[in-house]
Scaffold this motif. Structure first.
Motif, PDB file in Angstrom:
ATOM      1  N   PRO A 162      -1.115   9.274   4.907  1.00 21.32           N
ATOM      2  CA  PRO A 162      -1.123   8.330   5.919  1.00 21.32           C
ATOM      3  C   PRO A 162      -2.311   7.157   6.173  1.00 21.32           C
ATOM      4  CG  PRO A 162      -0.276  10.331   6.507  1.00 21.32           C
ATOM      5  CD  PRO A 162      -1.105  10.426   5.368  1.00 21.32           C
ATOM      6  N   ARG A 163      -3.533   7.971   5.897  1.00 18.60           N
ATOM      7  CA  ARG A 163      -4.579   7.025   6.261  1.00 18.60           C
ATOM      8  C   ARG A 163      -4.522   5.903   5.286  1.00 18.60           C
ATOM      9  NH1 ARG A 163      -9.372  11.782   7.056  1.00 18.60           N
ATOM     10  NH2 ARG A 163      -8.897  12.175   9.274  1.00 18.60           N
ATOM     11  N   VAL A 164      -4.430   6.080   4.060  1.00 24.31           N
ATOM     12  CA  VAL A 164      -4.296   4.743   3.126  1.00 24.31           C
ATOM     13  C   VAL A 164      -3.294   4.018   3.330  1.00 24.31           C
ATOM     14  CG1 VAL A 164      -4.079   4.459   0.786  1.00 24.31           C
ATOM     15  CG2 VAL A 164      -5.548   6.490   1.186  1.00 24.31           C
ATOM     16  N   GLU A 165      -2.148   4.313   3.846  1.00 27.98           N
ATOM     17  CA  GLU A 165      -0.945   3.598   4.309  1.00 27.98           C
ATOM     18  C   GLU A 165      -1.399   2.704   5.367  1.00 27.98           C
ATOM     19  OE1 GLU A 165       2.170   3.484   2.505  1.00 27.98           O
ATOM     20  OE2 GLU A 165       0.723   4.812   1.273  1.00 27.98           O
ATOM     21  N   ASN A 166      -2.219   3.229   6.238  1.00 30.34           N
ATOM     22  CA  ASN A 166      -2.699   2.402   7.382  1.00 30.34           C
ATOM     23  C   ASN A 166      -3.672   1.180   7.122  1.00 30.34           C
ATOM     24  OD1 ASN A 166      -0.812   3.539   9.177  1.00 30.34           O
ATOM     25  ND2 ASN A 166      -2.338   5.152   9.847  1.00 30.34           N
ATOM     26  N   CYS A 167      -4.222   1.296   5.671  1.00 31.45           N
ATOM     27  CA  CYS A 167      -5.351   0.517   5.423  1.00 31.45           C
ATOM     28  C   CYS A 167      -5.028  -0.920   5.565  1.00 31.45           C
ATOM     29  CB  CYS A 167      -5.762   0.982   4.010  1.00 31.45           C
ATOM     30  SG  CYS A 167      -7.011   2.090   4.220  1.00 31.45           S
ATOM     31  N   SER A 168      -3.664  -1.206   5.256  1.00 32.53           N
ATOM     32  CA  SER A 168      -3.220  -2.581   5.150  1.00 32.53           C
ATOM     33  C   SER A 168      -3.488  -3.494   6.572  1.00 32.53           C
ATOM     34  CB  SER A 168      -1.694  -2.617   4.702  1.00 32.53           C
ATOM     35  OG  SER A 168      -1.491  -2.389   3.511  1.00 32.53           O
ATOM     36  N   THR A 169      -3.025  -2.583   7.645  1.00 34.28           N
ATOM     37  CA  THR A 169      -3.480  -3.464   8.844  1.00 34.28           C
ATOM     38  C   THR A 169      -4.854  -3.575   9.285  1.00 34.28           C
ATOM     39  OG1 THR A 169      -1.431  -1.993   9.758  1.00 34.28           O
ATOM     40  CG2 THR A 169      -2.971  -3.051  11.528  1.00 34.28           C
ATOM     41  N   ILE A 170      -5.760  -2.591   8.555  1.00 33.35           N
ATOM     42  CA  ILE A 170      -7.163  -2.884   8.921  1.00 33.35           C
ATOM     43  C   ILE A 170      -7.558  -3.965   8.076  1.00 33.35           C
ATOM     44  CG2 ILE A 170      -9.376  -1.672   8.541  1.00 33.35           C
ATOM     45  CD1 ILE A 170      -8.057   0.838   9.205  1.00 33.35           C
ATOM     46  N   LEU A 171      -7.069  -3.986   6.712  1.00 31.12           N
ATOM     47  CA  LEU A 171      -7.615  -4.949   6.168  1.00 31.12           C
ATOM     48  C   LEU A 171      -6.900  -6.377   6.296  1.00 31.12           C
ATOM     49  CD1 LEU A 171      -7.014  -3.560   2.412  1.00 31.12           C
ATOM     50  CD2 LEU A 171      -9.197  -3.990   3.359  1.00 31.12           C
ATOM     51  N   ASP A 172      -5.907  -6.503   7.069  1.00 26.72           N
ATOM     52  CA  ASP A 172      -5.428  -7.878   7.439  1.00 26.72           C
ATOM     53  C   ASP A 172      -6.464  -8.111   8.540  1.00 26.72           C
ATOM     54  OD1 ASP A 172      -3.181  -7.884   6.000  1.00 26.72           O
ATOM     55  OD2 ASP A 172      -1.992  -7.209   7.080  1.00 26.72           O
ATOM     56  N   LYS A 173      -6.902  -7.364   9.641  1.00 24.90           N
ATOM     57  CA  LYS A 173      -7.751  -7.675  10.545  1.00 24.90           C
ATOM     58  C   LYS A 173      -9.074  -8.018  10.001  1.00 24.90           C
ATOM     59  CE  LYS A 173      -5.323  -6.596  14.127  1.00 24.90           C
ATOM     60  NZ  LYS A 173      -4.949  -7.600  15.070  1.00 24.90           N
ATOM     61  N   VAL A 201     -16.170 -11.408   1.304  1.00 23.82           N
ATOM     62  CA  VAL A 201     -15.169 -11.787   0.563  1.00 23.82           C
ATOM     63  C   VAL A 201     -15.145 -10.481  -0.406  1.00 23.82           C
ATOM     64  CG1 VAL A 201     -14.336 -13.280  -1.162  1.00 23.82           C
ATOM     65  CG2 VAL A 201     -14.991 -14.228   0.864  1.00 23.82           C
ATOM     66  N   LEU A 202     -16.306 -10.035  -1.011  1.00 21.25           N
ATOM     67  CA  LEU A 202     -16.399  -9.137  -2.031  1.00 21.25           C
ATOM     68  C   LEU A 202     -15.909  -7.869  -1.642  1.00 21.25           C
ATOM     69  CD1 LEU A 202     -17.143  -8.095  -5.060  1.00 21.25           C
ATOM     70  CD2 LEU A 202     -19.543  -7.761  -4.050  1.00 21.25           C
ATOM     71  N   THR A 203     -16.219  -7.322  -0.387  1.00 23.87           N
ATOM     72  CA  THR A 203     -15.984  -6.141   0.373  1.00 23.87           C
ATOM     73  C   THR A 203     -14.620  -6.061   0.452  1.00 23.87           C
ATOM     74  OG1 THR A 203     -18.111  -6.338   1.454  1.00 23.87           O
ATOM     75  CG2 THR A 203     -16.293  -4.708   2.384  1.00 23.87           C
ATOM     76  N   VAL A 204     -13.802  -7.087   1.237  1.00 27.92           N
ATOM     77  CA  VAL A 204     -12.497  -7.177   1.659  1.00 27.92           C
ATOM     78  C   VAL A 204     -11.671  -7.024   0.264  1.00 27.92           C
ATOM     79  CG1 VAL A 204     -10.405  -8.313   2.320  1.00 27.92           C
ATOM     80  CG2 VAL A 204     -12.831  -8.246   3.837  1.00 27.92           C
ATOM     81  N   SER A 205     -11.822  -7.914  -0.795  1.00 26.93           N
ATOM     82  CA  SER A 205     -11.417  -7.727  -2.079  1.00 26.93           C
ATOM     83  C   SER A 205     -11.352  -6.393  -2.733  1.00 26.93           C
ATOM     84  CB  SER A 205     -11.919  -8.867  -2.986  1.00 26.93           C
ATOM     85  OG  SER A 205     -11.000  -8.752  -4.333  1.00 26.93           O
ATOM     86  N   VAL A 206     -12.546  -5.885  -3.031  1.00 30.41           N
ATOM     87  CA  VAL A 206     -12.527  -4.672  -3.512  1.00 30.41           C
ATOM     88  C   VAL A 206     -11.810  -3.298  -2.681  1.00 30.41           C
ATOM     89  CG1 VAL A 206     -14.238  -2.466  -3.878  1.00 30.41           C
ATOM     90  CG2 VAL A 206     -14.694  -5.139  -4.796  1.00 30.41           C
ATOM     91  N   CYS A 207     -11.878  -3.620  -1.439  1.00 29.30           N
ATOM     92  CA  CYS A 207     -11.130  -2.528  -0.535  1.00 29.30           C
ATOM     93  C   CYS A 207      -9.600  -2.907  -0.681  1.00 29.30           C
ATOM     94  CB  CYS A 207     -11.632  -2.635   1.104  1.00 29.30           C
ATOM     95  SG  CYS A 207     -13.210  -2.064   1.397  1.00 29.30           S
ATOM     96  N   SER A 208      -9.185  -3.733  -0.919  1.00 29.72           N
ATOM     97  CA  SER A 208      -7.711  -3.981  -1.047  1.00 29.72           C
ATOM     98  C   SER A 208      -7.414  -3.536  -2.418  1.00 29.72           C
ATOM     99  CB  SER A 208      -7.426  -5.512  -0.964  1.00 29.72           C
ATOM    100  OG  SER A 208      -7.534  -6.367  -2.165  1.00 29.72           O
ATOM    101  N   VAL A 209      -8.077  -3.772  -3.411  1.00 23.88           N
ATOM    102  CA  VAL A 209      -7.706  -3.075  -4.759  1.00 23.88           C
ATOM    103  C   VAL A 209      -7.646  -1.731  -4.565  1.00 23.88           C
ATOM    104  CG1 VAL A 209      -8.666  -2.729  -6.918  1.00 23.88           C
ATOM    105  CG2 VAL A 209      -8.750  -5.078  -6.038  1.00 23.88           C
ATOM    106  N   PHE A 210      -8.836  -0.943  -3.922  1.00 21.54           N
ATOM    107  CA  PHE A 210      -8.695   0.430  -3.810  1.00 21.54           C
ATOM    108  C   PHE A 210      -7.475   0.947  -3.194  1.00 21.54           C
ATOM    109  CE2 PHE A 210     -13.125   2.633  -4.490  1.00 21.54           C
ATOM    110  CZ  PHE A 210     -13.424   1.488  -5.639  1.00 21.54           C
ATOM    111  N   ALA A 211      -7.210   0.066  -2.057  1.00 18.37           N
ATOM    112  CA  ALA A 211      -5.855   0.595  -1.158  1.00 18.37           C
ATOM    113  C   ALA A 211      -4.561   0.410  -1.924  1.00 18.37           C
ATOM    114  CB  ALA A 211      -5.987  -0.311   0.095  1.00 18.37           C
ATOM    115  N   ALA A 212      -4.716  -0.584  -2.902  1.00 13.21           N
ATOM    116  CA  ALA A 212      -3.264  -0.672  -3.965  1.00 13.21           C
ATOM    117  C   ALA A 212      -3.350   0.699  -4.840  1.00 13.21           C
ATOM    118  CB  ALA A 212      -3.408  -2.012  -4.391  1.00 13.21           C
ATOM    119  N   ALA A 213      -4.438   0.845  -5.311  1.00 12.66           N
ATOM    120  CA  ALA A 213      -4.468   1.992  -6.245  1.00 12.66           C
ATOM    121  C   ALA A 213      -4.222   3.320  -5.527  1.00 12.66           C
ATOM    122  CB  ALA A 213      -6.196   1.997  -7.106  1.00 12.66           C
ATOM    123  N   PHE A 214      -4.688   3.774  -4.488  1.00  8.00           N
ATOM    124  CA  PHE A 214      -4.681   4.802  -3.805  1.00  8.00           C
ATOM    125  C   PHE A 214      -3.162   4.858  -3.431  1.00  8.00           C
ATOM    126  CE2 PHE A 214      -9.465   5.226  -3.177  1.00  8.00           C
ATOM    127  CZ  PHE A 214      -9.642   5.679  -4.292  1.00  8.00           C
TER     128      PHE A 214
END
Length: 352
Positions: A162-173, A201-214
C-alpha cells in the motif's frame, strides 16, 4: 529503444527558465555563471551515465543503485554550490523555506515507501532458503514443504504494498512543486533556484521510475518536459525517453515484474514448481539439480542487490532528514549557511 505503446501521463510544462535567471534588477556575474554552468554540465554527465546503453540494463538492481548514487551525488553538488555562492539563510525567501519543508516531508514518505518495499522483497528470500533447504533431501515430506514454500514465495512477491501504491499521489504533488519560483533582486537566489530545479527534475523522475518498478505499473511513470535552454536538457530527455519507454514496453508485453534479478528468480521458480509436483523421482536427475543450483545463485544475487540498494535509499533518507534539522537549526539561530550545515542539508534543499 521504441517509444511507449500505451497511454501515459501527460507532459508537464514549466515555462521559460530564463524568466527567473535574468530579469530586470539582477545580473549574474561571470563567476556565478561559471558556477552554474559547471553544475549543469555535471548534472548532464550524471544523466548520460544513467542512460542505459542496453535495454537489459534498465531496472537491474545495479542500475537502481546507480540512480540513487546519482541523486546523492547531485545533492552534494548543490551543497558545494550553496557553499560557494555563500547565500545566508536570512536571505532565503520565506516561501522557499515553507515549500522546501513540505516537499522534504513528501520525499521522506517516498523513501519510507521504497525502503518498505525493498525490505518486503528481501523477506521473500526466506521462502527461497526454505525451498533450497528442503530440496537437499529426497524425502516426500521435504518435497511437500518445498512446494509450500514456493507457494508462499509466489504469493508474497505477487502481493501489493500500500505504501508504494500511494506514491503516485505524492509524486503528483512533487511535480506541482517543479514550477519555477519568482526571485526578485537576488542574483544568487536566481542561480540557486535554477540549479535546484535541475535536481528536483532528476529526483522526481528517478522516484517515478522506482515507483513504477516496485508497483508493477507503468501508470506510476511521469513524463517531464524540460526546456532546451538548460545545459542538461538533452541528456535528461534521452534518459527519460529510453528508461520510461523500455519500462512501458516491458509492461505492454504482459510482464508484471521489471526488476531483472527478481524476474530471473521467478523464472527458475516457475521451472521448478511442476518438477517438484511430479515427485521425488526427479530429485536425482541432472537437470533438476541444475535448476536448484541456478535458483540458489540467482536468489543470492537478488538478495545481495536488494541489500546494496537498501543502503543507498537509507542514505538518501538520512540526507533529507538531517537536512531538515540543519536548516531549522540555522533558521532558529539566524546564521548563515555553513559548510558544516550543508554536509547534512543537501538532499532536502534541492527539492525545495
Amino acid at each position: 529503444m521504441s517509444r511507449p505503446q500505451e497511454p501515459h501521463r501527460p507532459f508537464f510544462h514549466f515555462g521559460n527558465p530564463f524568466r527567473m535567471i535574468s530579469p530586470k534588477g539582477s545580473h549574474l556575474s561571470p563567476k556565478l555563471v561559471a558556477l552554474l554552468n559547471t553544475f549543469e554540465e555535471t548534472l548532464a554527465g550524471r544523466l548520460r551515465k544513467l542512460n542505459p546503453k542496453d535495454k537489459d540494463d534498465v531496472l537491474s538492481l545495479s542500475w537502481m543503485k546507480l540512480a540513487m548514487e546519482s541523486l546523492c551525488g547531485t545533492h552534494n553538488d548543490i551543497k558545494t554550490l550553496i557553499s560557494e555562492i555563500d547565500l545566508p539563510v536570512s536571505d532565503w525567501d520565506e516561501k522557499w523555506i515553507d515549500v522546501y519543508l513540505d516537499i522534504s516531508v513528501k520525499l521522506l514518505d517516498v523513501c519510507i515507501a521504497f525502503s518498505s518495499e525493498i525490505s518486503r522483497l528481501n523477506q521473500g528470500h526466506l521462502f527461497l532458503q526454505c525451498v533450497l533447504h528442503n530440496l537437499d533431501s529426497t524425502s516426500s515430506n521435504q518435497f511437500i514443504r518445498a512446494r509450500s514454500s514456493l507457494d508462499g514465495w509466489r504469493h508474497h512477491i505477487g502481493s501489493k504494498n500500500p505504501r508504494v501504491e500511494n506514491c503516485s499521489t505524492i509524486l503528483d504533488k512533487l511535480v506541482e512543486s517543479l514550477d519555477l519560483p519568482k526571485v526578485k533582486n537576488s542574483a544568487k537566489g536566481k542561480l540557486l533556484m535554477r540549479a535546484m530545479y535541475g535536481v528536483k527534475v532528476l529526483t522526481v523522475s528517478v522516484c517515478s521510475v522506482f515507483a513504477a518498478a516496485f508497483s508493477g505499473s507503468a501508470k506510476k511513470l511521469l513524463d517531464l518536459n524540460v526546456a532546451e535552454t538548460y545545459l542538461w536538457a538533452q541528456a535528461f530527455n534521452d534518459f527519460q525517453g529510453n528508461v520510461n519507454g523500455e519500462i512501458r514496453n516491458v509492461f505492454s508485453s504482459g510482464r508484471f515484474m521489471v526488476l531483472k534479478e527478481l524476474e530471473a528468480v521467478d523464472g527458475i521458480v516457475k521451472e521448478l514448481y511442476p518438477k517438484i509436483q511430479d515427485g521425488v523421482g526427479l530429485a536425482e536427475g541432472k537437470e533438476f539439480r541444475s535448476s536448484i543450483s541456478d535458483l540458489e545463485s540467482k536468489a543470492q544475487k537478488l538478495s545481495q542487490g536488494l541489500d546494496l540498494l537498501t543502503k543507498e535509499v537509507d542514505g538518501f533518507f538520512q540526507i533529507l532528514l538531517t537536512g531538515r534539522d540543519a536548516l531549522l537549526s540555522k533558521l532558529r539561530s539566524g546564521g548563515a549557511v555553513s559548510d558544516q550545515m550543508l554536509a547534512g542539508n543537501v538532499g532536502a534543499q534541492v527539492v525545495r
